[in-house]
Design an enzyme around this catalytic site. Structure first.
Site, PDB file in Angstrom:
ATOM      1  CB  CYS A  35      -0.949   0.010   1.192  1.00  0.00           C
ATOM      2  SG  CYS A  35      -2.021  -1.436   1.191  1.00  0.00           S
ATOM      3  CG  HIS A  93      -2.626   5.221   4.856  1.00  0.00           C
ATOM      4  ND1 HIS A  93      -2.334   4.877   3.555  1.00  0.00           N
ATOM      5  CD2 HIS A  93      -2.999   4.069   5.471  1.00  0.00           C
ATOM      6  CE1 HIS A  93      -2.527   3.581   3.378  1.00  0.00           C
ATOM      7  NE2 HIS A  93      -2.938   3.054   4.521  1.00  0.00           N
ATOM      8  CD  GLU A 101      -2.978   8.429   8.693  1.00  0.00           C
ATOM      9  OE1 GLU A 101      -4.073   7.837   8.636  1.00  0.00           O
ATOM     10  OE2 GLU A 101      -2.363   8.823   7.697  1.00  0.00           O
ATOM     11  CE  LYS A 107      -5.507   4.825   1.293  1.00  0.00           C
ATOM     12  NZ  LYS A 107      -4.623   6.012   1.456  1.00  0.00           N
ATOM     13  CG  HIS A 147      -6.474   1.370   0.580  1.00  0.00           C
ATOM     14  ND1 HIS A 147      -5.480   1.923  -0.213  1.00  0.00           N
ATOM     15  CD2 HIS A 147      -5.805   0.739   1.585  1.00  0.00           C
ATOM     16  CE1 HIS A 147      -4.301   1.648   0.283  1.00  0.00           C
ATOM     17  NE2 HIS A 147      -4.459   0.923   1.374  1.00  0.00           N
ATOM     18  CG  PHE A 201      -0.523  -5.594   4.308  1.00  0.00           C
ATOM     19  CD1 PHE A 201      -1.168  -6.697   3.756  1.00  0.00           C
ATOM     20  CD2 PHE A 201      -1.267  -4.717   5.073  1.00  0.00           C
ATOM     21  CE1 PHE A 201      -2.525  -6.919   3.975  1.00  0.00           C
ATOM     22  CE2 PHE A 201      -2.626  -4.916   5.294  1.00  0.00           C
ATOM     23  CZ  PHE A 201      -3.247  -6.030   4.748  1.00  0.00           C
TER      24      PHE A 201
END
Lengths: 426, 440
Positions: free
Chosen positions: A176, A316, A327, A348, A353, A412
């Site tokens: 990502c 994000h 975050e 997003k 996403h 990830f």
């Protein structure tokens, strides 16, 4: 010798909002969330049955030959359409092609082409009630276009072929964060003098049964199937995972002097990039946000800026319970009490996403925020989570002058990456 | 800040030649292929049955049992290579700053040994039977991620997926990242486990695989045979290596990337493009790291495919010398001819004095890890001051030796090629206290 500065001279996008940067920006600035029941295949056996796909379009209307694209995976199609838009804006005719490169990041590459070919070849064993370790295949060959379609670097290579580039061509595949990591690679490569222009960004086409299942089985994606357009709700109290999406964001990065020398129109400056790993967990994130904060601090340091220089953050904001909380904590670590004074929004909330494409599309949105002096909102932010108590700009955007923007991403493998973008250098 | 010198302090390899750098060096010296018949699945019609297989590999020797289940064989082998490399480097990560230690991994096909049964599960049984770990085991950054977690590497880390040049891109980027001070130390290289039936079939469909025999630079060349394995090197800044008294095996001094944008998908780069990537790795003075930003003197964007297009700062053809060339040697006649032509133009009068080798002959083409394995071979040649033979049937048309022998090996050039005309080169040199070129 002072360090070379790197600017954006072209942008292109294919997103759930449609084809083209204007469609992306319109949806982002108006806060128009995408989301629908998956119709490409039957998702009814999965927990999550929704997503934000790219609306169908005719490649021939976007500069591509129908026959040529027939053997491509969707990820290459999205990338090329976005790259064509970006190059048209940058207008690269006449540059020294050996000093032009490409680096488009992707999380899953041409997975659909691979999955389809596997399903076509595999011979199910009627007596087995579990998968064999090494599945048997029909004796016929695989179509020879499949491996190229599957390969992660094909999108980058196709761009190089189309524009005749002979410089550095590669693909960063870091899940990502792939888009911003590719952009970071491009930034460093141009600064070093190994290229003058790099077409970069991120792309992913994720709507395959296995992709959906893989994220579903770890409960990473939202199961708000009854309200798909309200399912991606970053920082919101009832968020329950990210909304699977797809698309491509492509930007042309260029050495500033090179751009000025050829009279290119300069859109923004990529001022800094920072990245690190949290070494914590493949999918989990520590709620303190401590190592997430490091990537932001590194990007700021690379840009030579203090936190106070940031006037908008494009988060994000994936809409998972843990990310949005971590975050928020990270922003407080970096910006202190001032974190409450910086408008922060998640694209997003509109696009879902799209994995590797996300951070590239978000760089584009960040650039337009600067150029249009407009902070895009976070859609679907009905009731903020008590743990996400910063100014996440619910529902409606704001007209205000913007200096530098921070755009960050996590992925990830414990990756955290961030980029700082600023206005056109004077 | 002046650039750091980048040294190799450990070489970790797991291949058909066995475990560790000594096993690899012995096998390279012997020059005898270590390929074996694939017996865990039945290759399809027309597919080669010989491959480089890592024998007696037990993942539990290298990872915690719980982690074994959650990861692909490519990650298992990466762990083995990492531990072997770190051991050779005498590296205790606990004494290093984790924020300045990273991993750069090249991989080509993803975790398909893990994924093929999951693809089967999804297709035949449905979502409920798919492993919980599918998303983290198959995806390309899995090895990088798992290594960073287990070894507590919190620094700049990346995964490159660029076909057979993946490993070189990872090493090249590690070189730049250490050189420019963003990392003190990096585990860099590649891993690949392509010996699963479907991905093996896919690779065969490219037309690159030999029927039964690997014969590089020969008129009888059929293509290459595959192998599985991992090669990870410990790269460090000289400052960091000297501070901890690390053994210095070799120095990496240059890296170049070039692309033949007119190559078709399964076509290799032209000789002119290969030559360009090699020149970029060698730099202006042939010693490596020369970061000239001078553009090509030939501004035409449609030069002849075989025309020489020297970079602006490169010396005329014939002035470069390297002691060993670790070639791509894909054994497809056109690709071999292009690579040989590039080398001949690059080395000129020195061409006949160099030695070309191709470790693929011993362990197979490790695909995303192949170029990393080739850098390992280069580093070991320098460590041991030995040139490796080229295992051939006698008609290889490049300068080579048929038996290993000790001699002065100051420089080894590694070249790797990939899909759609990708070409990358990397220069490994014997470490000398006083660097022959210290440019800024």
């Amino acid at each position: 010798m002072s360090r070379r500065r790197v600017v954006i001279t072209g942008m292109g996008a294919v997103s759930p909002a449609g084809v083209g940067v204007p469609a992306l920006w319109h949806a982002a600035r108006e806060g128009l969330p995408c989301g629908e029941r998956i119709s490409k295949f039957d998702p009814s056996r999965n927990g999550s049955q929704i997503g934000a796909p790219v609306p169908p379009f005719d490649p021939r209307e976007h500069g591509l030959d129908g026959e040529e694209v027939a053997s491509w995976d969707a990820v290459a199609l999205y990338t090329m359409v976005a790259a064509i838009e970006a190059e048209a804006q940058a207008s690269l005719a006449g540059v020294d092609v050996d000093r032009c490169g490409v680096c488009v990041g992707t999380a899953v590459g041409g997975i659909e082409a691979m999955e389809n070919a596997f399903n076509d070849l595999v011979v199910p064993d009627p007596d087995a009630d579990e998968a064999p370790e090494f599945p048997r295949l029909h004796p016929r060959p695989c179509p020879d276009s499949m491996f190229a379609a599957y390969s992660c670097c094909t999108s980058s290579s196709l761009i190089a072929s189309r524009f005749g580039f002979g410089g550095p061509v590669t693909c960063v595949s870091t899940g990502c964060t792939a888009g911003v990591d590719a952009i970071g690679f491009a930034l460093e490569t141009i600064r070093r003098g190994d290229a003058d222009v790099i077409v970069t960004g991120g792309a992913d086409a994720t709507f395959t049964p296995l992709c959906l299942t893989a994220f579903d089985v770890i409960r990473a994606i939202t199961r708000r199937n009854q309200e798909p357009a309200r399912a991606s709700r970053p920082f919101e109290r009832e968020r329950s995972g990210f909304l699977l999406a797809e698309g491509a964001g492509v930007v042309v990065l260029e050495d500033l002097e090179h751009a000025r020398g050829r009279g290119a129109s300069i859109l923004a400056e990529v001022a800094g990039y920072g990245t690190n790993c949290n070494a914590h967990h493949m999918t989990g994130m520590h709620e303190s946000g401590e190592l997430l904060a490091v990537s932001i601090e590194r990007a700021l340091a690379d840009a030579g800026l203090l936190p106070a220089a940031i006037t908008y953050i494009n988060a994000h904001g994936s809409s998972t319970p843990q990310n949005d909380r971590a975050e928020t904590a990270a922003y407080k670590r970096v910006f202190g009490d001032s974190a409450h004074c910086i408008p922060i929004s998640s694209t997003k909330s509109v696009t879902g996403h799209p994995l590797g494409a996300a951070s590239a599309l978000e760089l584009i949105v960040s650039t337009l925020a600067i150029r249009e002096s407009f902070v895009p909102p976070t859609a679907n932010l009905f009731e903020p989570d008590a743990d996400c108590d910063l100014d996440y700009v619910p529902h409606t955007g704001r007209q205000q002058a913007i200096g530098f923007v921070l755009s960050n991403a996590s992925g990830f493998g414990g990756l955290h990456s961030a980029v700082v973008v600023g206005g056109v250098p004077q | 800040m002046s650039p750091e010198r980048v040294v190799v302090t450990g070489v970790g390899v797991v291949t058909a030649a066995g475990f560790g750098s000594e096993a690899l060096a012995r096998a390279l010296a012997e020059g005898v292929p270590r390929l074996s018949e694939i017996d865990h699945f039945a290759p399809g019609p027309g597919e080669p049955s010989l491959a480089g297989q890592v024998e007696a590999f037990s993942a539990r020797d290298w990872l915690p049992p719980m982690l074994v289940r959650q990861t692909d064989r490519s990650t298992h082998m990466a762990f083995a290579a990492a531990r072997l490399g770190m051991e050779e480097a005498g590296l205790e990560l606990g004494t290093c700053n984790p924020l300045r230690c990273g991993a750069m991994i090249g991989i080509g096909v993803g975790g398909m040994v893990f994924a093929e049964p999951q693809l089967y599960n999804q297709w035949v049984f449905g979502p409920d039977e798919v492993s919980t770990y599918q998303s983290i085991a198959w995806f390309y950054a899995a090895a990088m991620g798992q290594l960073s977690i287990t070894l507590d590497l919190r620094g700049y880390s990346k995964t490159f997926v660029a076909d057979r040049v993946s490993g070189l891109h990872a090493l090249g980027h590690a070189f730049h990242t250490v050189r420019e001070g963003r990392l003190d130390l990096c585990l860099a290289g590649g891993t690949e486990a392509p010996l699963a039936p479907f991905i093996y079939r896919s690779l065969a469909s490219t037309g690159w695989l030999a029927r039964d025999c690997y014969q590089p630079f020969s008129s009888a060349g059929q293509g290459f045979l595959l192998g599985e394995g991992a090669a990870l090197m410990v790269l460090e800044s000289l400052t960091h290596a000297e501070a901890r008294g690390a053994p210095i095996l070799a120095e990496i001094t240059g890296f170049g990337m070039a692309t033949d944008c007119r190559a078709m998908p399964y076509e290799s780069a032209s000789g002119a493009v290969i030559e360009r990537s090699m020149r970029l790795a060698l730099g202006a003075d042939g010693n490596g790291a020369a970061r000239s930003s001078a553009s090509s003197q030939n501004g035409s964007s449609n030069g002849q495919r075989e025309a020489v297009r020297p970079g602006g700062a490169a010396p005329p053809a014939g002035d470069h010398h390297v002691d060993l060339v670790v070639a791509d040697g894909s054994a497809r006649p056109q690709a071999d001819a292009s690579e040989a032509a590039a080398l001949e133009r690059l080395l000129g009068r020195h061409w006949q004095h160099t030695k070309v080798t191709a470790p693929k002959a011993i362990v197979g083409e490790l695909y995303g890890a192949g170029a990393a394995l080739e850098v390992a071979a280069a580093a070991l040649a320098i460590r041991d001051q030995t040139v490796w033979p080229l295992a051939t049937n006698g008609d290889a048309r490049v300068p080579h030796t048929t038996s290993a022998h000790r001699c002065r090996v100051d420089s080894a050039l590694v070249h790797s090629a990939g899909i759609r005309g990708l070409s990358s080169s990397l220069l490994v040199r014997r470490f000398q206290e006083t660097s022959p070129s210290l440019e800024v």
